[in-house]
Design an enzyme around this catalytic site. Structure first.
Site, PDB file in Angstrom:
ATOM      1  N   GLU A   1       0.843  -1.184   0.000  1.00 25.91           N
ATOM      2  CA  GLU A   1       0.000   0.000   0.000  1.00 25.91           C
ATOM      3  C   GLU A   1       0.885   1.244   0.000  1.00 25.91           C
ATOM      4  OE1 GLU A   1      -2.758   0.384   3.259  1.00 25.91           O
ATOM      5  OE2 GLU A   1      -3.746   2.065   2.335  1.00 25.91           O
TER       6      GLU A   1
ATOM      7  N   GLY B   1       3.434   2.142  10.748  1.00 26.97           N
ATOM      8  CA  GLY B   1       3.243   1.375  11.970  1.00 26.97           C
ATOM      9  C   GLY B   1       2.977  -0.085  11.635  1.00 26.97           C
ATOM     10  N   ALA B   2       2.003  -0.302  10.765  1.00 28.73           N
ATOM     11  CA  ALA B   2       1.640  -1.672  10.421  1.00 28.73           C
ATOM     12  C   ALA B   2       0.748  -1.675   9.196  1.00 28.73           C
ATOM     13  CB  ALA B   2       0.906  -2.328  11.586  1.00 28.73           C
ATOM     14  N   MET B   3       0.565  -2.870   8.616  1.00 22.91           N
ATOM     15  CA  MET B   3      -0.179  -2.985   7.359  1.00 22.91           C
ATOM     16  C   MET B   3      -1.090  -4.209   7.380  1.00 22.91           C
ATOM     17  SD  MET B   3      -0.824  -1.843   4.381  1.00 22.91           S
ATOM     18  CE  MET B   3      -2.003  -2.685   3.322  1.00 22.91           C
TER      19      MET B   3
ATOM     20  N   ASN C   1      -2.401  -6.383   5.274  1.00 20.57           N
ATOM     21  CA  ASN C   1      -2.464  -7.384   4.204  1.00 20.57           C
ATOM     22  C   ASN C   1      -3.358  -8.556   4.603  1.00 20.57           C
ATOM     23  OD1 ASN C   1      -0.055  -5.952   3.134  1.00 20.57           O
ATOM     24  ND2 ASN C   1       0.886  -6.906   4.918  1.00 20.57           N
TER      25      ASN C   1
ATOM     26  N   HIS D   1      -6.514  -2.204  15.137  1.00 22.40           N
ATOM     27  CA  HIS D   1      -6.755  -1.457  13.902  1.00 22.40           C
ATOM     28  C   HIS D   1      -6.535  -2.339  12.672  1.00 22.40           C
ATOM     29  CE1 HIS D   1      -6.543   2.252  11.340  1.00 22.40           C
ATOM     30  NE2 HIS D   1      -5.747   1.472  10.618  1.00 22.40           N
ATOM     31  N   GLU D   2      -5.376  -2.975  12.602  1.00 23.59           N
ATOM     32  CA  GLU D   2      -5.087  -3.778  11.402  1.00 23.59           C
ATOM     33  C   GLU D   2      -6.030  -4.965  11.307  1.00 23.59           C
ATOM     34  OE1 GLU D   2      -3.395  -2.097   9.527  1.00 23.59           O
ATOM     35  OE2 GLU D   2      -2.285  -0.839  10.933  1.00 23.59           O
TER      36      GLU D   2
ATOM     37  N   HIS E   1      -9.366  -3.923   9.896  1.00 18.29           N
ATOM     38  CA  HIS E   1      -9.361  -3.693   8.450  1.00 18.29           C
ATOM     39  C   HIS E   1      -9.838  -4.922   7.679  1.00 18.29           C
ATOM     40  CE1 HIS E   1      -7.883   0.262   7.534  1.00 18.29           C
ATOM     41  NE2 HIS E   1      -6.688   0.113   8.078  1.00 18.29           N
TER      42      HIS E   1
ATOM     43  N   GLU F   1      -9.629   4.084   6.362  1.00 14.92           N
ATOM     44  CA  GLU F   1      -8.776   4.514   7.477  1.00 14.92           C
ATOM     45  C   GLU F   1      -9.550   5.281   8.550  1.00 14.92           C
ATOM     46  OE1 GLU F   1      -6.155   3.158   8.018  1.00 14.92           O
ATOM     47  OE2 GLU F   1      -5.413   2.462   6.081  1.00 14.92           O
TER      48      GLU F   1
HETATM   49  N1  BES Z   1      -3.063   0.833   5.840  1.00 14.54           N
HETATM   50  C1  BES Z   1      -2.238   1.434   6.833  1.00 14.54           C
HETATM   51  C2  BES Z   1      -0.773   1.272   6.555  1.00 14.54           C
HETATM   52  C3  BES Z   1      -0.230   2.282   5.599  1.00 14.54           C
HETATM   53  C4  BES Z   1       0.048   3.546   6.016  1.00 14.54           C
HETATM   54  C5  BES Z   1       0.013   1.957   4.289  1.00 14.54           C
HETATM   55  C6  BES Z   1       0.547   4.484   5.122  1.00 14.54           C
HETATM   56  C7  BES Z   1       0.496   2.885   3.393  1.00 14.54           C
HETATM   57  C8  BES Z   1       0.778   4.154   3.815  1.00 14.54           C
HETATM   58  C9  BES Z   1      -2.517   0.859   8.202  1.00 14.54           C
HETATM   59  O1  BES Z   1      -3.755   0.301   8.360  1.00 14.54           O
HETATM   60  C10 BES Z   1      -2.427   1.985   9.164  1.00 14.54           C
HETATM   61  O2  BES Z   1      -3.248   2.834   9.115  1.00 14.54           O
HETATM   62  N2  BES Z   1      -1.411   1.984  10.011  1.00 14.54           N
HETATM   63  C11 BES Z   1      -1.148   3.065  10.925  1.00 14.54           C
HETATM   64  C12 BES Z   1      -1.415   2.697  12.349  1.00 14.54           C
HETATM   65  C13 BES Z   1      -2.853   2.767  12.722  1.00 14.54           C
HETATM   66  C14 BES Z   1      -3.075   2.331  14.146  1.00 14.54           C
HETATM   67  C15 BES Z   1      -3.458   4.134  12.541  1.00 14.54           C
HETATM   68  C16 BES Z   1       0.318   3.395  10.749  1.00 14.54           C
HETATM   69  O3  BES Z   1       1.023   2.654  10.093  1.00 14.54           O
HETATM   70  O4  BES Z   1       0.742   4.415  11.289  1.00 14.54           O
HETATM   71 ZN    ZN Z   2      -5.308   1.625   8.671  1.00 18.29          ZN
END
Ligand code: BES
Ligand code: ZN
Length: 889
Positions: free
Chosen positions: A121, A261-263, A265, A297-298, A301, A320
Site C-alpha cells: 500500500e 506502523g503496520a499494514m 495485508n 486497527h489492522e 481492516h 482509514e
Molecule cells: N493501511 C495502513 C498502513 C499504511 C500507512 C500503508 C501508510 C500505506 C501508507 C494501516 O492500516 C495503518 O493505518 N497503520 C497506521 C497505524 C494505525 C493504528 C493508525 C500506521 O502505520 O501508522
Molecule cells: Zn489503517
C-alpha cells in the site's frame, strides 16, 4: 508543479477484470525473479489496450496464452507496460527481475535484516511486477515462493498454505492461495528464519482460526501481549460490529525496517516491531497502549478495508477513518472511554489541526494529489474518524450499527466510495445527511465562537461557526455540528431529568434539532446554521455551560468565560472530557496571557492545580481517576498553543510555558504525590498505568522544583529511580529526568546515558527510547547533541525507527532547540535531501515539519521557508517535491 496531478473526478473504471493472479517468486541473493500469470477478461464495451503499472522492473519475458510477444506488440516505459492488442479473455505472462537487497525505499519487496518482506500500500506492488496497481481491481491470488531452505524456512503469503516442501534442486518452496479477491495493495510475502508464537481462536460460529505471530527469534518473547490483544479484538468485532474472521489462519509478522506502523495485508499483517513488540523492559505504558490500538486497527481492516475496499485512493478515509473510529472504540471499551477520548483529542489538536490550517490542508476526501502516500494524513485518519463518530452520534448506537451492517452487506467483495458509506447510513436511519456530507468535502477546522448573555435567571448562548479559507477553498459553507452540552451548577448536572422537573428549560431557536437531555443531563443539538442561539431559563446564577462534551465535533472553540468558570468546570464538570478540556483551556490561557499581564488567569490556574493535586492524593486506584487528573495537570504543548495564537514567537511560548511549569512546580509538594503512588511489580493494566501516569506527571514537577532548589537531591532522586526501575516506563522517566536536569553537568549525564546504552544496546526499541530522550532534551545545545548522536554506532538512517527516534523527535518534539536560530532548519533540510535519495516516504514526512512556516513569527517563518527553497533546489522525489512545492505555494 512538474509532477502529474491525479483528480478525484477523473476516475475511470479499469477496462479488464483480473479473475486470477498467479505469482511465482524465486528469491535469490542479488536478484529475485517474479513470474506472473494474470487471467484477464475484457469488460464489455471496451476497446483500449492493456496497461499495467510497473516501476524499476527488469522485464525478462512477456507472453500471451503461452506465445511470447514481439517488440512491436507492446511498449514499456519507466512507469508502465502497454500491450496493444488484447482480446476478450487471455492469460498474460510476465517475468521480471528485481533487487530487494538494494531496496531502501521499503516499498514493494525488500529485505529487512535477514528476512524478505513486502509493503504494497498504496502503490508498492508495481515495484514487484507489472500489474493494474489500483484498489478497484480485485483478483484471487495464488503465490509460490522458492528460497534457500536453510536461511528461509518460513515462507508466507496471504490466505491458506496449500503446499510446502523441498524442490528438486535442494531449495524450499511453499504455495499459498487466498480465496478472497483483493486488490494488489493487500498482497504480502514474507521469507525468513522466524520464530512463531501460536494460539487459536474459535469464532462465534464455531470455526477454528490458527493465530500466529512471527518475529526474529530474539523478539518472540515480546509477543504475548499482542496475541492477547488480537484475541480480544477478534471477539470485540464479533460482539460490537457482528464481524467474524474469515480465513483459517491469521498471521502477523514483526519487521524492524518499516515505513509505517503496520499494514493490514489479507491474513498476513506486517508490523513494524515498534507497533507489535511489548514487554515490560522494551515498551513503555504508552507503547503498550499503542500496540493495543494498532493490533486492533489492522485486524479490523479485515472488514473495513479488505472485504470492503476503496474504489480509488481519494476514498482512503473510507477504510482509514472508519477503522480508526473502530480501533478507538475498541480501546475505549477495553480501558477508560474518557481517558481514550482525552488522549485522542489531544493528538488531533496537536497533529491534525495544524495540518488543517496549513498549506497541505485538504478535505477528508481529497480532490487531487500528486503522490497518494502524502495523503495518509491526520486529516484522512483522525478527522476522518471524527466524522464517522459524528455520524454515530447523530444516528445513535443502534441505527449506526444497522448502517454499518447495511454497508458491509451491500458492498462485501467490492471497491466502493465514501458516498456508499454515507448512503448506507442514510438509508438505514432515515436521516438526511446531505448537508453532513460537507464534512467530507470541506477542509479546515471550523471555529465555534460562543458568547454568553446573562440576565437574571436566563442565559443565552450565541454560537457562531466560521472557517478560515484553505488552499483551493476560499469560502466555506456552514456545517451541521452535533453539539453536546450540559449545564453545571454546584458541581451538579442542571439539565437532567431532575433539572427539567425543577423547571429548568433549554430551547434553541435555530438548531435543526434538539434532543432531550439524557439521564446524565447532556443535550445534543444539531447546529447547522452560521449562527445558533441557545437559551436556558430558570438557571441558578452560578450555572456554567459545559460545551462540546466528549468533543462531539472536531472544532476549535473560542468562548470567553466569566472569571472562575473554567476552574469550576475543570474540577467539577461531571463530564470528564469537558473537565479536562476546561483545565487545558485555563492552563493555555495562563501561558498565553502571561505576556500581557494576565496575572489573574495564572492565579486561577494555580488554584486549580492545587485543587487537582489535592484531589490526586485522595483519588482511588480505580484505573481512571488518577490518570484523568494526570491528564489535566499536563500543560498543552507548543504545537497546539501556536495554533491558538499564530504568528507568535514560539520560543516566547516555550518560555511562558516553562515559567508556568516552574510556578506549578513550586506551588505543590509534588514529591509526596510521587511517593503516594509507588510502582510495584510491573503490570500493563489500567490501574497500574493510571497510577504511573500520575506518578510521572508529579515527578516531572518535583524534579523541576528540586533542580532549582536542591540539585544534589534531584540527582540522588533520579539516580535511585533509575536503579530501582524494573520496567522501561520507570526507566525512561528516570532517564528523561536525569537528562533534563539543568543542575547536572554533561559528564555526569553522560555516565548515566552510557550505562543505559550498555545495558540495552541489544534491544533496538530501547535504543530508540535512548535516542528519543536525548533528542527531546530541551536544554541548550540540542542541535550539537543531535549531530553527535547521528555519528553514534546505533544510528542508521536507513532504519525509519531510528530516524523517527532522533530526527523527527528533535524536529517535532524539541521546540526550544529546533527553533533556536536557523541552524536546525538547515540541518533538517540536509537530512531530508539525504534521505530522499533512498527513502522518499520518510523524507516527505520529515519535510512536513517545515511547511507550517506561516504559523510562525516572521523571522522564523522566513528561515523555514528559506530551507524549503534550499531543499527545492535539489533533485527530489515526487513525494518530497509535492510537500515542498505545496509548502511554498
Ligand atoms: N493501511 C495502513 C498502513 C499504511 C500507512 C500503508 C501508510 C500505506 C501508507 C494501516 O492500516 C495503518 O493505518 N497503520 C497506521 C497505524 C494505525 C493504528 C493508525 C500506521 O502505520 O501508522
Ligand atoms: Zn489503517
Amino acid at each position: 508543479m512538474n509532477e502529474k496531478t491525479t483528480h478525484r473526478l477523473e476516475y475511470r473504471p479499469y477496462s479488464f477484470e483480473v479473475s486470477e493472479t498467479q505469482l511465482e517468486f524465486d528469491l535469490r541473493d542479488g536478484e529475485t525473479v517474479v513470474q506472473s500469470v494474470l487471467s484477464i477478461v475484457r469488460k464489455p464495451g471496451t476497446t483500449d489496450s492493456l496497461v499495467l503499472d510497473g516501476v524499476g522492473l527488469d522485464l525478462r519475458r512477456i507472453a500471451i496464452d503461452g506465445v511470447a510477444l514481439r517488440g512491436n506488440e507492446y511498449s514499456v516505459d519507466d512507469r508502465s507496460l502497454e500491450i496493444f492488442d488484447v482480446g476478450e479473455r487471455c492469460r498474460v505472462e510476465v517475468t521480471v527481475a528485481i533487487r530487494p537487497e538494494d531496496n531502501k525505499a521499503l516499498e514493494g519487496l525488500y529485505k529487512s535484516r535477514s528476512m524478505y518482506c513486502t509493503q504494497c500500500e498504496a502503490e508498492g506492488f508495481r515495484h514487484i511486477t507489472y500489474y493494474p496497481d489500483r484498489p478497484d481491481v480485485l483478483s484471487r491470488f495464488t503465490t509460490g515462493i522458492t528460497a534457500d531452505a536453510e536461511r528461509f524456512p518460513v515462507l508466507l503469503s496471504n490466505g491458506n498454505r496449500t503446499a510446502a516442501g523441498p524442490t528438486q534442486d535442494g531449495r524450499y518452496r511453499a504455495t499459498w492461495h487466498d480465496p478472497f479477491p483483493k486488490p494488489a495493495y493487500l498482497f504480502a510475502l514474507v521469507a525468513g528464519d522466524l520464530a512463531v508464537l501460536e494460539d487459536e481462536f474459535v469464532t462465534r460460529s464455531g470455526r477454528n482460526v490458527a493465530l500466529r505471530i512471527y518475529s526474529e527469534p530474539h523478539n518472540i518473547g515480546q509477543c504475548d501481549f499482542p496475541m492477547a490483544v488480537l484475541k480480544r479484538a477478534m471477539r470485540w468485532d464479533e460482539e460490537r460490529f457482528g464481524r467474524e474472521y474469515d480465513l483459517d489462519v491469521f498471521m502477523i509478522v514483526a519487521v524492524e525496517d518499516f515505513n509505517h506502523g503496520a499494514m493490514e495485508n489479507k491474513g498476513l499483517n506486517i508490523f513494524n516491531t515498534s507497533a507489535i513488540l511489548a514487554h515490560k523492559d522494551t515498551a513503555t505504558d504508552d507503547r503498550f497502549t499503542f500496540v493495543e490500538s494498532v493490533v486492533a486497527h489492522e485486524y479490523f481492516h479485515n472488514w473495513s478495508g479488505n472485504r470492503v475496499t476503496c474504489r480509488d485512493w481519494f476514498q482512503l478515509s473510507l477504510k482509514e477513518g472508519f477503522t480508526v473510529y473502530r480501533d478507538q472504540e475498541f480501546s475505549a471499551d477495553m480501558n477508560s472511554p474518557e481517558l481514550k477520548r482525552i488522549d485522542d483529542v489531544a493528538s488531533l489538536r496537536s497533529d491534525q489541526f495544524p495540518e488543517d490550517s496549513g498549506p497541505l490542508a485538504h478535505p477528508v476526501r481529497p480532490d487531487s494529489y500528486v503522490e497518494i502516500s502524502n495523503f495518509y494524513t491526520g486529516t484522512v485518519y483522525k478527522k476522518g474518524a471524527e466524522v464517522v463518530r459524528m455520524i454515530a452520534t447523530l444516528l445513535g448506537r443502534e441505527r449506526f450499527r444497522a448502517g454499518c451492517d447495511a454497508y458491509f452487506d451491500r458492498h462485501d467483495g467490492s471497491a466502493v466510495t465514501i458516498e456508499d458509506f454515507v448512503k448506507a447510513m442514510e438509508d438505514t436511519s432515515g436521516l438526511d445527511l446531505s448537508l453532513f456530507r460537507r464534512w467530507y468535502a470541506q477542509a479546515g477546522t471550523p471555529i465555534l465562537s460562543v458568547r454568553e448573555r446573562r440576565s437574571d435567571e436566563a442565559l443565552e448562548l450565541a454560537i457562531r461557526q466560521t472557517c478560515e479559507p484553505t488552499p483551493d477553498q476560499p469560502t466555506k459553507q456552514p456545517l451541521p455540528i452535533p453539539l453536546a452540552l450540559g449545564v453545571v451548577s454546584d458541581g451538579q448536572e442542571t439539565l437532567g431529568a431532575a433539572g427539567i422537573e425543577n423547571g429548568f428549560d433549554v430551547s434553541c431557536e435555530t438548531a435543526a434539532e434538539v434532543q432531550n437531555p439524557d439521564a446524565g443531563g447532556t443535550v445534543v443539538l444539531r447546529a447547522d446554521q452560521p449562527e445558533t442561539i441557545v437559551s436556558f431559563r430558570n438557571l441558578p446564577a452560578n450555572a456554567e455551560v459545559s460545551l462540546l462534551r466528549g468533543f462531539s465535533a472536531p472544532l476549535k472553540v473560542d468562548y470567553p468565560r466569566r472569571p472562575g468558570a473554567l476552574g469550576e468546570l475543570a474540577l467539577n464538570d461531571p463530564d470528564q472530557f469537558a473537565r479536562w478540556d476546561a483545565a487545558q483551556t485555563l492552563l493555555g490561557n495562563a501561558i498565553l496571557d502571561a505576556g500581557s499581564g494576565g496575572g489573574n488567569v495564572a492565579d486561577e490556574a494555580l488554584a486549580m492545580v492545587r485543587a487537582l493535586a489535592k484531589a490526586a492524593l485522595a483519588a482511588p486506584d480505580d484505573g481512571v481517576a488518577k490518570a484523568l487528573i494526570a491528564a489535566s495537570l499536563a500543560l498543552p504543548n507548543e504545537s497546539w498553543l501556536l495554533e491558538l495564537v499564530p504568528g507568535t514567537d514560539i520560543l516566547a511560548i516555550f518560555d511562558a510555558r516553562r515559567a508556568l511549569t516552574d510556578q506549578i512546580a513550586d506551588a505543590v509538594d509534588w514529591l509526596s504525590l510521587v511517593e503516594a503512588n509507588p510502582t510495584g511489580a510491573y503490570r500493563p493494566d489500567l490501574r497500574d498505568m493510571a497510577r504511573r501516569r500520575l506518578r510521572h506527571q508529579a515527578l516531572r514537577y518535583a524534579l523541576n522544583h528540586l533542580d532549582r532548589t536542591d540539585p544534589a537531591r534531584a540527582h540522588e532522586l533520579t539516580t535511585s529511580l533509575m536503579t530501582d526501575a524494573d520496567n522501561l516506563t520507570d526507566r525512561a522517566a528516570a532517564l528523561r529526568g536525569i537528562v533534563g536536569l539543568s543542575s547536572l553537568n554533561a559528564e555526569e549525564k553522560g555516565k548515566h546515558l552510557d550505562t543505559f546504552y550498555r545495558d540495552w544496546s541489544h534491544e533496538a526499541l530501547v535504543v530508540d527510547v535512548w535516542f528519543n530522550v536525548q533528542a527531546q532534551n530541551p536544554l541548550p545545545g540540542g542541535l550539537d547533541r543531535v549531530r553527535a548522536l547521528e555519528q553514534h554506532e546505533a544510528f542508521n538512517p536507513t532504519n525509519p525507527n531510528k530516524v523517527r527516534a532522533l530526527v523527527s523527535a528533535f524536529a517535532n518534539g524539541n521546540p526550544r532547540n529546533f527553533h533556536d536560530g536557523d541552524g536546525a532548519y538547515r540541518w533538517l533540510g540536509e537530512k531530508i535531501v539525504e534521505i530522499d535519495v533512498f527513502n522518499r516516504n520518510l523524507a516527505a514526512r520529515l519535510a512536513k515539519t517545515l511547511i507550517v512556516w506561516r504559523r510562525h513569527d516572521a523571522p522564523r517563518g522566513l528561515a523555514m521557508r528559506g530551507t524549503l527553497e534550499w531543499i527545492r533546489d535539489h533533485e527530489l522525489s515526487p513525494d518530497t517535491g509535492e510537500v515542498v512545492d505545496k509548502g511554498l505555494a
